[in-house]
Design a protein around this motif. Structure first.
Motif, PDB file in Angstrom:
ATOM      1  N   HIS A   1      33.568  47.676  45.141  1.00  0.00           N
ATOM      2  CA  HIS A   1      34.190  48.888  45.670  1.00  0.00           C
ATOM      3  C   HIS A   1      35.179  48.631  46.796  1.00  0.00           C
ATOM      4  N   ASP A   2      34.807  47.818  47.763  1.00  0.00           N
ATOM      5  CA  ASP A   2      35.650  47.632  48.947  1.00  0.00           C
ATOM      6  C   ASP A   2      36.657  46.498  48.801  1.00  0.00           C
ATOM      7  N   GLN A   3      36.611  45.786  47.673  1.00  0.00           N
ATOM      8  CA  GLN A   3      37.551  44.696  47.468  1.00  0.00           C
ATOM      9  C   GLN A   3      38.910  45.220  47.033  1.00  0.00           C
ATOM     10  N   ALA A   4      39.976  44.628  47.580  1.00  0.00           N
ATOM     11  CA  ALA A   4      41.318  44.962  47.100  1.00  0.00           C
ATOM     12  C   ALA A   4      41.452  44.484  45.661  1.00  0.00           C
TER      13      ALA A   4
ATOM     14  N   ILE B   1      40.225  40.406  43.765  1.00  0.00           N
ATOM     15  CA  ILE B   1      39.161  40.126  42.789  1.00  0.00           C
ATOM     16  C   ILE B   1      39.591  38.952  41.916  1.00  0.00           C
ATOM     17  N   SER B   2      38.847  37.876  41.972  1.00  0.00           N
ATOM     18  CA  SER B   2      39.190  36.664  41.237  1.00  0.00           C
ATOM     19  C   SER B   2      38.256  36.473  40.048  1.00  0.00           C
ATOM     20  N   PRO B   3      38.637  35.631  39.089  1.00  0.00           N
ATOM     21  CA  PRO B   3      37.726  35.320  37.976  1.00  0.00           C
ATOM     22  C   PRO B   3      36.387  34.789  38.458  1.00  0.00           C
TER      23      PRO B   3
ATOM     24  N   CYS C   1      38.887  39.425  34.531  1.00  0.00           N
ATOM     25  CA  CYS C   1      37.743  39.466  33.605  1.00  0.00           C
ATOM     26  C   CYS C   1      38.042  38.536  32.436  1.00  0.00           C
ATOM     27  N   GLN C   2      37.538  37.325  32.500  1.00  0.00           N
ATOM     28  CA  GLN C   2      37.884  36.303  31.525  1.00  0.00           C
ATOM     29  C   GLN C   2      36.655  35.614  30.930  1.00  0.00           C
ATOM     30  N   ILE C   3      35.492  36.280  30.961  1.00  0.00           N
ATOM     31  CA  ILE C   3      34.267  35.709  30.410  1.00  0.00           C
ATOM     32  C   ILE C   3      34.271  35.910  28.903  1.00  0.00           C
ATOM     33  N   ALA C   4      34.292  34.834  28.155  1.00  0.00           N
ATOM     34  CA  ALA C   4      34.383  34.915  26.695  1.00  0.00           C
ATOM     35  C   ALA C   4      33.170  35.635  26.108  1.00  0.00           C
ATOM     36  N   GLY C   5      33.428  36.669  25.313  1.00  0.00           N
ATOM     37  CA  GLY C   5      32.365  37.377  24.602  1.00  0.00           C
ATOM     38  C   GLY C   5      31.537  38.331  25.436  1.00  0.00           C
ATOM     39  N   ALA C   6      31.848  38.475  26.732  1.00  0.00           N
ATOM     40  CA  ALA C   6      30.999  39.300  27.597  1.00  0.00           C
ATOM     41  C   ALA C   6      31.097  40.785  27.266  1.00  0.00           C
ATOM     42  N   GLY C   7      32.248  41.239  26.766  1.00  0.00           N
ATOM     43  CA  GLY C   7      32.408  42.658  26.494  1.00  0.00           C
ATOM     44  C   GLY C   7      32.123  43.052  25.067  1.00  0.00           C
ATOM     45  N   SER C   8      31.694  42.104  24.247  1.00  0.00           N
ATOM     46  CA  SER C   8      31.421  42.409  22.850  1.00  0.00           C
ATOM     47  C   SER C   8      29.929  42.331  22.589  1.00  0.00           C
TER      48      SER C   8
END
Length: 379
Positions: free
Chosen positions: A76-79, A83-85, A163-170
């Motif tokens: 929430h408070d991060q610019a 936010i990094s990978p 957001c670069q985690i392979a397969g995390a959103g599937s």
């Protein structure tokens, strides 16, 4: 103009200015100050404006707000530009562990209560339930985070999506067991009579549970059902909206089911906008009550692996087996794309292979590719 940092030498400052001029000429310049917006502020506005499509269904909006207030709270408070990978990977790992631990605690508490109830009744101790891993919730949280930050990229606030985690959103959806006609009849016959016709209509018109609950008396005419709304639970309260795809459709009912609907409507008088189905107490049927009645009946006859949603799937699979095309399945089911309807045609094809295998074992010389034996004499 201002720079993102100070420079040790004049040469470094001039090099920075040269790079900015080059980016502006290429049309790729991004002001470093743009990404200073806190993630929480940007995300709240993103949800309020309906995300990438400009509109959320009430249930989806409520779910996104809950994810933002809970699972995504660490950002929430991060610019946005901060936010990094690495931050996303760290959050993902910790969130998975926290959700898994919470699921185990809930399962242990539920098992303890079940043991206490069994002891009071003198029943055998129930088996320990499987702990909820929280993977579904984690997937939802990651997908929301990725979508919000993807919009920030398109808005020119950040250069790339962290957001670069392979397969995390599937997620891999395991194929549901097929509920055949005999099994469906067994379960429905065990349910109280008030639920018999609603379940049969759900099967014959391939309705989602919310679509069934939202049916009105005026939605039926001459064997055809008009499906144009659904009732879903949002924060425990029923909300009636358009269908899941936002489109209305008409579905021809099987003749026997249509006859039962006509008899049902003819047995009482009410306004066209009155609920089509009522409970025994005269109140409209609800998602929860119907689901609970289904679960009780299914478990009683040893078919607890089937969900009430499988009724829709069963109807669509049997329609495919009867020869319905993909376009016809899409029209009956209310699918927006052919992808979902192809699932039922795939099931029909598998059934066709089974039938072909059964035919192959017939002791018939013609089917076996042999010359038929000549038969002489009188029959």
């Amino acid at each position: 103009m201002t720079a993102p940092s100070t420079f040790a030498t004049k040469r470094e400052a001039l090099d920075h200015l040269a790079g900015v001029r080059a980016d502006r000429m290429r049309g790729t310049y991004r002001d470093h100050r743009a990404g200073l917006t806190p993630f929480g502020e940007y995300a709240r506005e993103w949800i309020a404006n309906g995300g990438t499509r400009g509109q959320f269904a009430p249930k989806t909006k409520a779910n996104n707000e809950a994810l933002l207030a809970g699972l995504l709270l660490p950002f929430h408070d991060q610019a946005l530009s901060a936010i990094s990978p690495s931050d996303v990977r760290t959050w993902y790992t910790r969130a998975r562990k926290n959700l898994h631990d919470a699921g185990r605690k809930r399962a242990a508490a539920a098992h303890k209560r079940a043991l206490e109830v069994a002891a009071r009744r003198g029943d055998a101790p129930p088996p320990a339930p499987a702990a909820q891993t929280g993977e579904s919730r984690l997937r939802q949280g990651y997908t929301l985070l990725r979508s919000i930050l993807a919009t920030a990229v398109r808005d020119g606030l950040i250069g790339s999506n962290p957001c670069q985690i392979a397969g995390a959103g599937s997620v891999a959806h395991p194929e549901r067991p097929l509920l055949n006609a005999e099994m469906l009849d067994t379960i429905v016959s065990t349910m109280p009579e008030q639920w018999t016709l609603p379940i049969r209509v759900m099967f014959g018109a391939h309705l989602r549970l919310g679509e069934l609950v939202a049916l009105q008396r005026g939605d039926y005419a001459d064997g055809v059902l008009k499906v144009e709304r659904q009732t879903t639970l949002v924060d425990g309260k029923p909300i009636t909206t358009k269908t899941k795809t936002g489109n209305a459709r008409t579905v021809a009912l099987p003749p026997t089911i249509a006859a039962k609907v006509e008899a049902h409507l003819g047995a009482s008088r009410a306004f066209p906008r009155s609920p089509m189905f009522l409970r025994a107490d005269g109140e409209p049927i609800t998602n929860h009550a119907l689901g609970q009645a289904w679960r009780r009946a299914a478990r009683k006859v040893g078919l607890g692996q089937f969900h009430v949603h499988d009724v829709r799937h069963a109807g669509l699979t049997m329609a495919a087996q009867a020869g319905a095309t993909t376009r016809e399945l899409m029209a009956r089911a209310g699918h927006r794309t052919a992808r979902a309807s192809l699932i039922y045609q795939h099931a029909a094809e598998e059934r066709g292979i089974t039938i072909a295998a059964a035919l192959d074992v017939l002791n018939n010389p013609v089917l076996a590719g042999k010359e038929p034996v000549a038969i002489t004499g009188n029959p």
